[in-house]
Design an enzyme around this catalytic site. Structure first.
Site, PDB file in Angstrom:
ATOM      1  N   HIS A 222       0.861  -1.184   0.000  1.00 23.40           N
ATOM      2  CA  HIS A 222       0.000   0.000   0.000  1.00 23.40           C
ATOM      3  C   HIS A 222       0.896   1.232   0.000  1.00 23.40           C
ATOM      4  CE1 HIS A 222      -3.882   1.976   1.478  1.00 23.40           C
ATOM      5  NE2 HIS A 222      -2.983   2.955   1.555  1.00 23.40           N
ATOM      6  N   CYS A 255      -4.437  10.658   4.883  1.00 15.58           N
ATOM      7  CA  CYS A 255      -4.687  10.129   6.218  1.00 15.58           C
ATOM      8  C   CYS A 255      -5.054  11.279   7.141  1.00 15.58           C
ATOM      9  CB  CYS A 255      -3.455   9.394   6.753  1.00 15.58           C
ATOM     10  SG  CYS A 255      -3.667   8.786   8.441  1.00 15.58           S
TER      11      CYS A 255
END
Length: 313
Positions: A222, A255
């Protein structure tokens, strides 16, 4: 003569797998950091379009506390709109704890993911726990999910660098991965949350995991593209035998707890590279680009994907 639409010339790269699985995170990781609320109907339409484009595995949403991630407060509504399409072993949802698992089970999902950290600072910021405490919290989640017949993924964030702690020792990352594997996670995703990883670093981590008995058959990667390294790092992992790659259509993502985390590897960029290398993905690139253009319109901003810009420009 009119200009032809560019397509990659196919030259099979024998160093890469014959096929890979793209683990699409756009509807969850891609949208979670958007400031403007995206309607549930738009999110559900996004998932449908992704599935129609040939993406077999799509992470749909997250059952987190709405105060943590307000964008995903409509998880149940999104799944209700999707019906059977939003359930099953290839439609994972993120769950932070047992309460989130309860909601996921009530929704009838077939797969869940827990989200851990390789560093103490991010574990505190993301879960308000130490790394050890977060792993203890995950243990009953994994056990109960398996008892209910669910597939379980374990994310490990900050594998290649932390914005507060700096470089993260490879052995430290391997320890957390091993703990998640011991808990029973079916797959472990190695997260380059702030995009600072490089190819040699990828090699080192895969070596360390192999030494711990964690093979590439249970790993996914990822990568975020903060420094333009996501595709190069992905190729390095694929050449080592990894066949599961997380990506986000349109390069969406970020994020909420790490400001330096920018967009994910764009699914279109990955598919273009795989198509040219003769690696099967099952994805219709034209349909995927059209979906990115559509979503960019919904969000009111252009897609950062280079392939989307080239094909839709």
């Amino acid at each position: 003569m009119s200009e032809r639409v560019a397509l990659p010339q196919v030259e099979r790269d024998p160093s890469l797998p014959e096929a890979i699985t793209i683990y699409e995170v756009g509807p969850r990781d891609g949208l979670q950091n958007e400031k403007a609320t995206v309607p549930a109907a738009t999110k559900a339409a996004f998932v449908r379009r992704l599935v129609e484009a040939g993406l077999g595995t799509v992470e749909t949403t997250s059952f987190v506390n709405p105060q943590w991630v307000p964008q995903l407060a409509d998880a149940q509504e999104v799944l209700d709109l999707l019906g059977d399409l939003g359930r099953g072993a290839t439609r994972p949802v993120l769950v932070p704890n047992e309460r989130g698992l309860d909601r996921a089970l009530e929704a009838g999902v077939g797969a869940v993911a827990v989200f851990g950290s390789a560093t103490e600072t991010f574990a505190r910021k993301n879960l308000n726990r130490t790394v050890a405490e977060s792993l203890e919290m995950f243990a009953p989640v994994v056990d109960r999910a398996h008892a209910s017949g669910l597939w379980v993924r374990g994310y490990v964030s900050m594998c290649f660098g932390d914005p507060w702690e700096g470089p993260v020792p490879v052995a430290q990352v391997a320890d957390v991965c091993a703990r998640l594997r011991d808990l029973g996670c079916d797959q472990i995703s190695l997260g380059d949350t702030i995009g600072t990883g490089t190819t040699g670093h990828v090699e080192r981590l895969l070596d360390a995991l192999e030494e711990r008995g964690i093979g590439t058959d249970v790993l996914g990667v990822h990568f975020h593209d903060t420094y333009g390294q996501a595709l190069a790092n992905t190729l390095a992992a694929l050449r080592r035998g990894v066949t599961v790659v997380d990506a986000s259509t349109g390069g969406l993502g970020g994020c909420p707890y790490a400001r330096s985390a920018t967009g994910n590897l764009a699914t279109e960029d990955l598919v273009w590279a795989m198509d040219g290398a003769g690696v099967h993905t099952g994805v219709d690139l034209d349909a995927l680009v059209a979906t990115s253009v559509w979503m960019a319109e919904q969000l009111g901003k252009p897609s950062p994907s280079r392939v989307v810009k080239a094909l839709a420009g």
